[in-house]
Scaffold this active site. Structure first.
Site, PDB file in Angstrom:
ATOM      1  N   SER A 154      27.566  14.867 -20.175  1.00  0.00           N
ATOM      2  CA  SER A 154      26.479  15.093 -21.143  1.00  0.00           C
ATOM      3  C   SER A 154      26.781  14.225 -22.358  1.00  0.00           C
ATOM      4  O   SER A 154      27.936  13.819 -22.564  1.00  0.00           O
ATOM      5  CB  SER A 154      26.482  16.566 -21.559  1.00  0.00           C
ATOM      6  OG  SER A 154      25.718  16.766 -22.733  1.00  0.00           O
ATOM      7  N   TYR A 167      30.150  24.898 -24.011  1.00  0.00           N
ATOM      8  CA  TYR A 167      29.525  23.808 -23.242  1.00  0.00           C
ATOM      9  C   TYR A 167      30.112  22.455 -23.645  1.00  0.00           C
ATOM     10  O   TYR A 167      30.485  21.638 -22.796  1.00  0.00           O
ATOM     11  CB  TYR A 167      28.011  23.841 -23.472  1.00  0.00           C
ATOM     12  CG  TYR A 167      27.224  22.829 -22.662  1.00  0.00           C
ATOM     13  CD1 TYR A 167      26.809  23.129 -21.359  1.00  0.00           C
ATOM     14  CD2 TYR A 167      26.877  21.586 -23.183  1.00  0.00           C
ATOM     15  CE1 TYR A 167      26.073  22.208 -20.611  1.00  0.00           C
ATOM     16  CE2 TYR A 167      26.149  20.663 -22.448  1.00  0.00           C
ATOM     17  CZ  TYR A 167      25.745  20.988 -21.166  1.00  0.00           C
ATOM     18  OH  TYR A 167      25.023  20.071 -20.419  1.00  0.00           O
TER      19      TYR A 167
HETATM   20  P1  NAD Z   1      19.277  23.300 -14.041  1.00  0.00           P
HETATM   21  O1  NAD Z   1      19.511  24.628 -14.639  1.00  0.00           O
HETATM   22  O2  NAD Z   1      17.932  22.917 -13.568  1.00  0.00           O
HETATM   23  O3  NAD Z   1      20.301  23.052 -12.836  1.00  0.00           O
HETATM   24  C1  NAD Z   1      21.609  23.540 -12.817  1.00  0.00           C
HETATM   25  C2  NAD Z   1      22.013  23.757 -11.390  1.00  0.00           C
HETATM   26  O4  NAD Z   1      23.372  24.218 -11.335  1.00  0.00           O
HETATM   27  C3  NAD Z   1      21.155  24.847 -10.707  1.00  0.00           C
HETATM   28  O5  NAD Z   1      20.866  24.445  -9.388  1.00  0.00           O
HETATM   29  C4  NAD Z   1      22.088  26.046 -10.722  1.00  0.00           C
HETATM   30  O6  NAD Z   1      21.810  26.989  -9.697  1.00  0.00           O
HETATM   31  C5  NAD Z   1      23.415  25.339 -10.474  1.00  0.00           C
HETATM   32  N1  NAD Z   1      24.569  26.206 -10.732  1.00  0.00           N
HETATM   33  C6  NAD Z   1      24.838  26.949 -11.828  1.00  0.00           C
HETATM   34  N2  NAD Z   1      25.980  27.630 -11.652  1.00  0.00           N
HETATM   35  C7  NAD Z   1      26.440  27.303 -10.411  1.00  0.00           C
HETATM   36  C8  NAD Z   1      27.563  27.702  -9.642  1.00  0.00           C
HETATM   37  N3  NAD Z   1      28.465  28.574 -10.109  1.00  0.00           N
HETATM   38  N4  NAD Z   1      27.728  27.153  -8.419  1.00  0.00           N
HETATM   39  C9  NAD Z   1      26.828  26.279  -7.918  1.00  0.00           C
HETATM   40  N5  NAD Z   1      25.740  25.889  -8.600  1.00  0.00           N
HETATM   41  C10 NAD Z   1      25.548  26.404  -9.826  1.00  0.00           C
HETATM   42  O7  NAD Z   1      19.782  22.259 -15.154  1.00  0.00           O
HETATM   43  P2  NAD Z   1      19.948  20.671 -15.129  1.00  0.00           P
HETATM   44  O8  NAD Z   1      19.485  20.191 -16.438  1.00  0.00           O
HETATM   45  O9  NAD Z   1      19.387  20.081 -13.908  1.00  0.00           O
HETATM   46  O10 NAD Z   1      21.545  20.560 -15.145  1.00  0.00           O
HETATM   47  C11 NAD Z   1      22.285  19.816 -14.199  1.00  0.00           C
HETATM   48  C12 NAD Z   1      23.527  19.236 -14.852  1.00  0.00           C
HETATM   49  O11 NAD Z   1      23.137  18.299 -15.851  1.00  0.00           O
HETATM   50  C13 NAD Z   1      24.408  20.273 -15.564  1.00  0.00           C
HETATM   51  O12 NAD Z   1      25.776  19.951 -15.341  1.00  0.00           O
HETATM   52  C14 NAD Z   1      24.070  20.063 -17.033  1.00  0.00           C
HETATM   53  O13 NAD Z   1      25.126  20.436 -17.889  1.00  0.00           O
HETATM   54  C15 NAD Z   1      23.842  18.556 -17.048  1.00  0.00           C
HETATM   55  N6  NAD Z   1      23.071  18.075 -18.195  1.00  0.00           N
HETATM   56  C16 NAD Z   1      21.752  18.395 -18.346  1.00  0.00           C
HETATM   57  C17 NAD Z   1      21.054  17.905 -19.435  1.00  0.00           C
HETATM   58  C18 NAD Z   1      19.597  18.184 -19.666  1.00  0.00           C
HETATM   59  O14 NAD Z   1      19.078  17.798 -20.721  1.00  0.00           O
HETATM   60  N7  NAD Z   1      18.888  18.806 -18.751  1.00  0.00           N
HETATM   61  C19 NAD Z   1      21.710  17.107 -20.380  1.00  0.00           C
HETATM   62  C20 NAD Z   1      23.049  16.828 -20.199  1.00  0.00           C
HETATM   63  C21 NAD Z   1      23.730  17.307 -19.099  1.00  0.00           C
END
Ligand code: NAD
Length: 269
Positions: A154, A167
């Site tokens: 991130s 986080y």
């Molecule tokens: P999201 O909530 O749509 O997806 C997160 C996924 O992780 C979901 O499928 C959830 O079920 C899964 N998950 C959570 N806990 C879990 C576990 N214990 N075991 C297996 N799966 C698990 O959110 P997203 O935005 O798609 O996030 C995906 C990644 O991207 C994350 O690591 C998040 O930190 C990172 N990220 C997202 C953003 C953003 O702006 N959306 C920015 C920076 C980083």
């Protein structure tokens, strides 16, 4: 980047692949010819949808249950993936969550859950993948590397984030997990990199984009003046996993519309 089936005959596992960024990455890797393991911990029906989408493009995919923070689940997931597709070439450590609280109110449970899933989960999945990469080495005709790992980090691996200390620590940890693995494993032809997204429109940050006011506010942090889409991240992940990026290891590629450019300083601070 054109669709040139750059991952043909490779096997990929994407964690948290039934939502948001992970879902888009899984679909893109499938389009590029990879056989894809669709990890989920909840909402199996959403994982089925991702499998169906990949199959509709003529690809192959299976859904795989595992809580990535649970060692036994992770080991069982890798066993199932390998028995179905015969190995693994690409791991995308994408699963992650937030448990936000003011610092003084943050519970130990909130702290631990985020570190367990976002950091320990990446360790457990990477270790299982690396054991398999080392067993097989470089396989002629598949990829120039013995294996590729992409860690979802991130912008908060570098930008401190009040109200989200668990986080930010988890992603700061991912940075050195990724770099240390990259350093140790490069001689074995294993590439390890991170993607550092800024604001991508997914369920994890709904409150930051669901009202016009929130979105306007968010734009003060994004010089490029748009929120990112999961597909932006997916095309980067597919390229980074491919031989087109064969000389890249130990790097975080930020994909953030300029969020890490300190936009507050754009008018001279
Ligand atoms: P999201 O909530 O749509 O997806 C997160 C996924 O992780 C979901 O499928 C959830 O079920 C899964 N998950 C959570 N806990 C879990 C576990 N214990 N075991 C297996 N799966 C698990 O959110 P997203 O935005 O798609 O996030 C995906 C990644 O991207 C994350 O690591 C998040 O930190 C990172 N990220 C997202 C953003 C953003 O702006 N959306 C920015 C920076 C980083």
């Amino acid at each position: 980047m054109k669709n040139n089936m750059r991952l043909l005959n490779q096997v990929a596992l994407v964690t948290g692949a039934n939502s948001g960024i992970g879902k888009a990455i899984a679909i893109e890797l499938g389009k590029q010819g990879a056989k894809v393991g669709i990890n989920f911990v909840s909402h199996p029906e959403a994982a089925d949808e991702v499998v169906k989408t990949i199959v509709s493009y003529g690809g192959q995919a299976i859904k795989l249950y595992a809580d990535v923070s649970n060692e036994e689940d992770v080991e069982a997931m890798f066993t199932a993936l390998i028995s179905k597709f015969g190995g693994i070439d690409i791991l995308v450590n994408n699963a992650g969550l937030q448990q936000d609280a003011a610092f003084q109110d943050m519970t130990l449970a909130q702290w631990k859950l985020v570190i367990d899933v976002n950091l320990t989960g990446q360790f457990l999945c990477s270790r299982a993948a690396v054991r398999e990469f080392l067993k097989n080495g470089v396989i002629a005709g598949r990829s120039k590397a013995a294996g590729k790992i992409i860690c979802m980090s991130s912008v908060h691996e570098v930008i401190p984030w009040g109200g989200h200390v668990n986080y930010a620590c988890s992603k700061g940890g991912v940075e050195l997990l990724m770099k240390s693995m990259a350093q140790e494993l490069a001689p074995h032809k294993i590439r390890v990199n991170s993607i550092g997204p800024g604001a991508i429109q997914t369920p994890i940050n709904r409150q930051a984009w669901e009202t016009p006011e929130a979105l306007n506010n968010l734009m003060t942090l994004i010089p490029y003046q748009r929120i990112g889409q999961p597909e932006d991240v997916a095309s980067l992940a597919s390229w980074l996993a491919s031989d087109e990026a064969d000389y890249i290891t130990g790097t975080t590629v930020f994909i953030d519309g300029g969020m890490t450019l300190y936009p507050g300083f754009s008018t001279n601070g």
